[in-house]
Every structure is written in structure tokens, then in C-alpha cells.
Write an enzyme that holds these catalytic residues in place. Structure first.
Site, PDB file in Angstrom:
ATOM      1  CG  ASP A 122     -21.440 -17.270  49.579  1.00 44.99           C
ATOM      2  OD1 ASP A 122     -20.338 -17.516  49.907  1.00 44.99           O
ATOM      3  OD2 ASP A 122     -21.868 -17.075  48.297  1.00 44.99           O
ATOM      4  CD1 TRP A 167     -13.508 -17.595  46.242  1.00 41.96           C
ATOM      5  CD2 TRP A 167     -13.638 -16.905  44.200  1.00 41.96           C
ATOM      6  NE1 TRP A 167     -14.682 -16.656  46.229  1.00 41.96           N
ATOM      7  CE2 TRP A 167     -14.829 -16.278  45.093  1.00 41.96           C
ATOM      8  CE3 TRP A 167     -13.615 -16.416  42.841  1.00 41.96           C
ATOM      9  CZ2 TRP A 167     -15.896 -15.525  44.622  1.00 41.96           C
ATOM     10  CZ3 TRP A 167     -14.536 -15.409  42.288  1.00 41.96           C
ATOM     11  CH2 TRP A 167     -15.433 -14.985  43.085  1.00 41.96           C
ATOM     12  N   GLY A 202     -14.730 -22.788  48.271  1.00 40.06           N
ATOM     13  CA  GLY A 202     -15.182 -22.142  49.665  1.00 40.06           C
ATOM     14  C   GLY A 202     -16.800 -22.604  50.030  1.00 40.06           C
TER      15      GLY A 202
END
Ligand code: CA
Length: 587
Positions: free
Chosen positions: A319, A251, A191
Site C-alpha cells: 500500500d 486522491w 483506491g
């Protein structure tokens, strides 16, 4: 054993007629079949709860080591695996894409597999692996060069090996795969490199793709080798061509809710981190939400179609990946629910039927980027706590620096929480930290970091960062908190014996009382714990295993947090403990 005997054994098995190895039924009933652990999460609902109560609050002080297993070599770094246990063998993955089969009674190695990794792999956040899957006679695991490999569980020989994506573009793989109805289901990592998150299902026997589902709007899915449907609506929530490198890495893998026959996956941060480049109008009207990044998705396992979505952080800019595990459970009133503790600091309860928002509460103390959630679970943004637009800066190069909490590593990161059917509470490994963060201009370049941001991470409190919390999902009340100096980075497990197990970066493997948070037992494992505990029963005795081996994302990111962790030693040892029969009745 010589080859002749092996060959005879194999031919007997093949002519026996019965299906060999692990079945869908074994996997579906993993929680109640306490002599095995054949799923990541101790059940595909990811509750990480064992109905075993042989080991309990009264006798856990008698838990003793049975054996230890060293992963050996110079390849240490973070060990985040969850062991699997089946038919007398334990299977673990290790850092640098390794797999080990170990005699579960003696701790002796049966076989080891080392993936040959090419030069130039791009793992963002340490060379970890979070576990394998088992089905039939195969062990499945993913590699740092973004491949999925099937190994024979008895020999470690490669059965098939497939490429998930191009590692040169920043793709990698670290999650445990999941088996659903004969399919191997995987996500992808990367990412921070402008990749596109996707969920994929392969035939477990052959490795052939059955369906793919990209999680960023505008990308086309596939079913049986042909285009199926587009994800979302092109340019509905992304400006221009930004969706083409839109991130949303899947992920951490997924869970499976058998009650609704739904695979649930999370999608990571939209790319790049600089949110001003992903919202053409700089408005908060939904046109810059960047679906389905920072979201949870309910997916139909038969065809890869998206059934529902819930976005935790629209137009994400800190994030706050939306990948954290979604746990399927039944609440005290008998309602079917899903729960997840997000990087962004909020704990969410969703309706299992359609992913609808039920409730959301903070599980860390100092959330700065949002003042709360509205009736739909959408965050109420504190606009001045979004990193400033670099285009508005005098030099056009660095936007206003803001302090944001939680930090980019999250109120909770990958380390899985546990649900207890005994108490009805969740046990969340959280961290209390923040960061200075700013945005910068950035353009996409294949295989290069695609952030457009800088940051410095810092603790919010002097005396602790880590905080294991018992949270009542019906009220949001925090029942107790266990504070830890270093950030928590290991998984949690609960048992019907009233125990909560977890480990610390300082190396301690802990058993706590699920009602009070009191530490009832601890053991120094010699390196930091960032792995995931399991428990099972063998010949009438209850066993507990945890891997020890410090690493993961925390030691890579420095800042003021480094002081809390830079003295910790690496390692790589799998510990197995047992409660001997003779001590089970002792108090
Ligand atoms: Ca991320």
C-alpha cells in the site's frame, strides 16, 4: 444588508467590464503576492514557502491569536483543509464536505455551504476534505460522494455541480482541486475499492469536461467528448483483466510546473493489495510492474496526454501509494527540479524537463522492503520482505506474514512537506513505523474493499513515531530531526523569516528554526492538528492560520499505534494568529 443593495452591487459589477475575481495571473503569482493565498500549496509548485519575513526567528515569540472560528455541530473528525485568503475573505473546507467563508479581519462567518451527502458513501480513511480552489467569482471543492461543486464566492450559492464518478463503486473525493488556464483539474479517491484512478479537466465556467486521463494502462482517455488515446499499452504490465479494476487512485491532487507547462499527479496503490494477483509470471522483469499505479505522471494540460512517468514502487505490495505531492523548485546550482517524499520511505529528486531520476535517498530509518535504489531509481527489492503468496500456503488462505517498514500509512502520507527558498532544504513530516502484513485471496465486488491483505501497524521506536526532518535535496543529508510522540499528520510551511510551521496530533502549533529545528514558539489549539498552515500580510501585519481538529486515517487503524492517539480529543477550530505591529520590532 438588504436584497436591494445586493442587487445594485451585483449589477454594477456586471456592467463594470473588468473581469471580476481571481485571475490566472493571480494564481500564477500566488507566492509573491503576499496579501493573498489563492492556491493550495501557496503556489501551484506546492513549495509552501512565503517570502514574508516580517515575522521571523527573532520575534515569533510575540505571535498572538487574532481570532478563532468553530466549525460547530456534531460533525467533527479530521480537519485537513488549507485556508484560502482573497479580498478580505478566508475560505476553508471542513469534514463532511462543508465550506465556510469567513471575514478575515474579524473571524465572523459570511456564509456556509453543506453538501447533502447520500447514504452509503465509502470514504476509506475519514470524512476529510483538504481544501478548495478559487477562480473568477467561484469557489471549487469536491465532495465525499465524488462530485465537484462550484459556489459563488460572495454568496455560497451553487453555480454548477458535476459528478466525478459513482460513489456506490467506492469513488469519493477529498483533495483540493487545481486551476490551470481556466480548467478545474481533479483526481479521484477510492483506491481500496478497485476503482480506476483518473485525472480530469473541466471548463471552470461551465463544469463541462474537457479531457480525462485514466492512469491505469489499457483505459481510454477522452478529449472534448471523444476518445483520445489509450493509457499505456494494454497488458504490457498487467495480466489478464486485472487492469480493469486496477486502482491507482489520484486522491491527493496535483501540482503544476509552469516552467514546462506540465501538470504532475501521483497515482496510488494498484488494486488489490495482494501483489501475487497482479504479476502473472511472479517475476521481476517489468511485466508485472502494474503501470501507472504507484507512479508520478507528467500530463499536458491542453489535452491530457501523458508526457512522462516515474514509478516509485513497481509491482507495489505494501500500500505504498505513489500520490505524495511533487514540488517544483530550483536547486542551489540553478537546476530545475521536482522532489517528492514517497510513502515507500524514499525521497526522490527528478529532472523537471522529463521526470528523469536524479537522486533518491531514504528519509525514514528502517526501510525493510528494498535495500536501495538502482541507477534508474528502481527499488532493489528484498524479496523475502514481500508478503507471502497465499496460493503457496498449505491452506491456500493466508500467505506468510512479514514485517514491513514503513507501514502502509507510509514514511510520509498525504501531509504536505515544504521547500525553503531561504535554505534550499525540504522539511518533511515523516513517521517511523512498520507493520505485520499478509496476503489473502480476494475477488473484485463493486463497492466492497478490494485488498486481499491483513495488517497490524506498530511503532518502530518507544519514544516517538512522528519525525519532522530537514533534508538537503542535493546530498540527501538529514540536517535535523524533530521527534514527536504521536504520528505527524499535518502540513508544513516555511517562510523567509527562517521559520518552519507545523502542528501535532497533541494539539500544538509549532514554529521551528529552519536551520536548527529548535522550537521557537508553540500554541495549544485544543485538538489535534492535521491541517495545513498558511501566512499572509494585511495592513502591514503578518498573519498565520491553521485549522485544528483531530482525525484522518491514523485513529481508524488501531494496532499498537492506537495507544499513542486514543486519548486525543476531536474538535474543529480555525485559528488565526498575528504579529501586532507594536511587537514586530520587539526582540
Ligand atoms: Ca492506498
Amino acid at each position: 444588508m438588504n436584497r436591494f443593495i445586493l442587487a445594485v452591487t451585483a449589477s454594477l459589477l456586471m456592467t463594470g467590464g473588468a473581469q471580476a475575481g481571481v485571475t490566472e495571473e493571480d494564481i500564477a503569482n500566488d507566492q509573491s503576492m503576499t496579501n493573498q493565498v489563492v492556491t493550495n500549496g501557496m503556489g501551484r509548485h506546492l513549495q509552501r514557502y512565503s517570502p514574508l519575513d516580517t515575522l521571523n526567528t527573532g520575534n515569533v515569540k510575540n505571535l498572538v491569536p487574532a481570532w478563532a472560528f468553530s466549525l460547530g455541530g456534531e460533525k467533527q473528525r479530521g480537519q485537513e483543509t488549507q485556508p484560502l485568503v482573497y479580498d478580505g475573505v478566508m475560505y476553508i473546507t471542513g469534514s463532511y464536505s462543508r465550506v465556510y467563508a469567513i471575514d478575515v479581519m474579524t473571524g465572523d462567518e459570511i456564509w456556509q455551504y453543506d453538501a447533502r451527502l447520500p447514504e452509503g458513501i465509502l470514504p476509506c480513511c475519514d470524512v476529510v476534505n483538504r481544501g478548495a480552489a478559487i477562480y473568477g467569482d467561484n469557489i471549487y471543492f469536491g465532495t465525499l460522494d465524488a462530485r465537484i461543486v462550484a459556489l459563488n464566492k460572495d454568496t455560497g450559492d451553487v453555480v454548477w455541480r458535476k459528478k466525478i464518478a459513482d460513489y456506490k463503486a467506492g469513488y469519493s473525493y477529498t483533495a483540493a482541486p487545481m486551476i490551470v488556464n481556466g480548467l478545474v483539474v481533479t483526481g479521484n479517491s477510492g483506491g481500496e475499492f478497485g476503482i480506476v484512478g483518473a485525472v480530469e479537466a473541466r471548463d471552470a465556467e461551465t463544469g463541462e469536461l474537457v479531457w480525462t486521463r485514466p492512469v491505469i494502462e489499457g483505459h481510454m482517455g477522452t478529449l472534448n467528448g471523444e476518445e483520445s488515446t489509450m493509457t499505456g499499452t494494454l497488458n504490457a504490465t498487467w495480466p489478464g483483466d486485472m487492469w480493469k479494476t486496477g486502482g491507482g487512485a489520484t486522491w491527493l491532487g496535483g501540482s503544476y510546473d509552469a516552467r514546462t507547462d506540465t501538470i504532475v499527479f501521483g497515482a496510488g496503490n494498484p488494486a488489490p493489495w495482494n501483489s501475487w494477483l497482479r504479476n502473472a509470471g511472479q517475476s521481476n522483469d517489468g511485466s508485472g510492474d502494474n503501470l501507472y499505479a504507484a507512479s508520478r505522471l507528467g500530463i499536458d494540460p491542453s489535452n491530457g496526454e501523458i508526457k512522462w512517468h516515474f514509478q516509485t514502487t513497481p509491482r507495489e505490495g505494501w500500500d505504498y501509494d505513489g500520490v505524495n505531492e511533487v514540488v517544483a523548485y530550483e536547486n542551489r546550482a540553478g537546476e530545475q527540479r521536482l522532489a517528492t517524499a514517497d510513502r515507500n520511505g524514499f525521497f526522490y529528486v527528478l529532472d523537471a524537463a522529463d521526470g528523469g531520476f536524479v537522486r533518491g535517498v531514504p528519509f525514514v530509518k528502517d526501510i525493510s522492503w528494498a535495500s536501495g535504489l538502482d541507477d534508474n531509481g528502481r527499488p532493489i527489492f528484498v524479496e523475502e520482505n514481500r508478503p507471502g503468496d497465499p496460493a503457496a500456503a498449505a491452506d491456500g488462505k493466508k500467505g506468510d506474514v512479514i514485517f514491513a517498514s514503513p507501514s502502509f500509512l507510509g514514511g510520509k502520507n498525504w501531509m504536505p512537506m515544504a521547500f525553503s527558498q531561504r535554505t534550499g532544504n525540504f522539511y518533511i513530516p515523516s513517521n517511523e513505523w512498520g507493520m505485520d502484513i499478509w496476503n489473502e485471496p480476494i475477488t473484485y465486488k463493486k463497492g466492497a474493499a478490494y485488498l486481499g491483505a491483513g495488517f497490524t501497524i506498530k511503532p518502530n521506536y518507544e519514544d516517538h513515531i512522528g519525525s519532522l526532518k530537514a533534508v538537503d535535496p542535493d546530498t540527501g543529508e538529514i540536517k535535523w530531526e524533530y521527534k514527536n510522540d504521536a504520528p505527524l499528520w499535518g502540513g508544513v510551511m516555511t517562510t523567509a523569516g527562517g521559520l518552519v510551521f507545523t502542528g501535532t496530533p497533541e494539539g500544538k502549533f509549532l514554529a521551528l528554526d529552519d536551520e536548527t529545528g529548535e522550537v521557537l514558539w508553540s500554541f495549544q489549539t485544543g485538538s489535534g492538528i492535521v491541517g495545513q498552515p498558511v501566512t499572509w500580510e494585511m495592513e502591514g501585519e503578518q498573519y498565520v492560520s491553521i485549522i485544528s481538529g483531530w482525525g484522518g486515517a491514523v485513529p481508524l487503524w488501531g494496532g499498537e499505534v492506537a495507544k499513542k492517539v486514543n486519548y486525543l480529543n476531536q474538535g474543529g477550530t480555525l485559528w488565526t494568529f498575528k504579529l501586532p505591529k507594536s511587537l514586530a520590532m520587539a526582540q
